[in-house]
Design an enzyme around this catalytic site. Sequence first.
Site, PDB file in Angstrom:
ATOM      1  N   ALA A  17       0.880  -1.178   0.000  1.00 40.14           N
ATOM      2  CA  ALA A  17       0.000   0.000   0.000  1.00 40.14           C
ATOM      3  C   ALA A  17       0.911   1.221   0.000  1.00 40.14           C
ATOM      4  O   ALA A  17       1.836   1.307   0.812  1.00 40.14           O
ATOM      5  CB  ALA A  17      -0.890  -0.013   1.236  1.00 40.14           C
ATOM      6  N   ALA A  47       2.397   5.019   0.281  1.00 36.95           N
ATOM      7  CA  ALA A  47       2.325   6.306   0.976  1.00 36.95           C
ATOM      8  C   ALA A  47       2.344   7.403  -0.085  1.00 36.95           C
ATOM      9  O   ALA A  47       3.056   7.294  -1.077  1.00 36.95           O
ATOM     10  CB  ALA A  47       3.511   6.459   1.915  1.00 36.95           C
ATOM     11  N   VAL A  83       4.646  -1.134   3.201  1.00 41.61           N
ATOM     12  CA  VAL A  83       4.426   0.265   2.830  1.00 41.61           C
ATOM     13  C   VAL A  83       5.310   0.623   1.642  1.00 41.61           C
ATOM     14  O   VAL A  83       6.531   0.457   1.683  1.00 41.61           O
ATOM     15  CB  VAL A  83       4.704   1.214   4.014  1.00 41.61           C
ATOM     16  CG1 VAL A  83       4.414   2.657   3.601  1.00 41.61           C
ATOM     17  CG2 VAL A  83       3.861   0.819   5.223  1.00 41.61           C
ATOM     18  N   LYS A  84       4.659   1.101   0.584  1.00 42.24           N
ATOM     19  CA  LYS A  84       5.387   1.495  -0.623  1.00 42.24           C
ATOM     20  C   LYS A  84       5.831   2.938  -0.458  1.00 42.24           C
ATOM     21  O   LYS A  84       5.033   3.834  -0.173  1.00 42.24           O
ATOM     22  CB  LYS A  84       4.460   1.386  -1.836  1.00 42.24           C
ATOM     23  CG  LYS A  84       4.909   0.342  -2.844  1.00 42.24           C
ATOM     24  CD  LYS A  84       3.898   0.181  -3.929  1.00 42.24           C
ATOM     25  CE  LYS A  84       4.573   0.017  -5.269  1.00 42.24           C
ATOM     26  NZ  LYS A  84       3.597  -0.249  -6.336  1.00 42.24           N
ATOM     27  N   ILE A  85       7.117   3.155  -0.673  1.00 39.96           N
ATOM     28  CA  ILE A  85       7.703   4.476  -0.448  1.00 39.96           C
ATOM     29  C   ILE A  85       8.536   4.856  -1.673  1.00 39.96           C
ATOM     30  O   ILE A  85       9.339   4.053  -2.150  1.00 39.96           O
ATOM     31  CB  ILE A  85       8.575   4.441   0.827  1.00 39.96           C
ATOM     32  CG1 ILE A  85       7.663   4.157   2.035  1.00 39.96           C
ATOM     33  CG2 ILE A  85       9.365   5.731   1.004  1.00 39.96           C
ATOM     34  CD1 ILE A  85       8.367   4.022   3.347  1.00 39.96           C
TER      35      ILE A  85
END
Length: 214
Positions: free
Chosen positions: A56, A58, A82-84
């Site tokens: 998912a 950010a 978390v995709k950054i």
Amino acid sequence: MQFFIDTANVDEIRQANDMGLVDGVTTNPSLIAQTGRPFKEVIAEICEIIDGPISAEAVSLTYDEMLVEARDLAKIHKNIVVKIPLVADGLKCVRTCAAEGIKTNVTLCFSATQALLAAKAGATYISPFVGRLDDISFQGMDLIGEILEIYSAYDFDTQVLVASIRNPLHVLESARMGAHVATIPLKVMLQLIKHPLTDRGIEGFMKDWEKVPK
Ligand code: G3P
């Protein structure tokens, strides 16, 4: 090689999962927008369908805001990654997330040196976008080879997640190179199944079966 499905569409996820082709899911803001549904609602539903890493993304661009988002997203489910984005504040956020046990998928990677930085920051996954490199006349798959070479030379734990896959050859090359994960749109998964000789073979067997006394 693990297969992730690159979509936020739960019907597509179920269809691929029914064939045993889904080890995890990747989403991005564009894919979420295509569903027309609220972000967290979709992500939570995906987590109920698939027991594997669910990326998912950010959408903040500063360290402080990204970290708030990362912590918030990680609370949705234990499988959240978390995709950054691969920017300076993003790397800083990845480092903090790693220290806090939050898994990260560093996205929008277009060079091997960017991938090296992501690994040093402690990323769980690096997402090089092969299709978008092909789009501008760079060999996307060459980047995968470079990253795998560098990561194996230094025993980094970061997994190479081949993203922006557009066709079956991207999957074939990813597997031959030993990439850890390919995130694949449903359309490409369905293309991988098809072979004209399989179809012709079935047709022939069905015709001959008609001749068998019943
Ligand atoms: O996971 C990233 C991927 O969805 C990007 O794909 O086709 O928009 O380049 P594409």
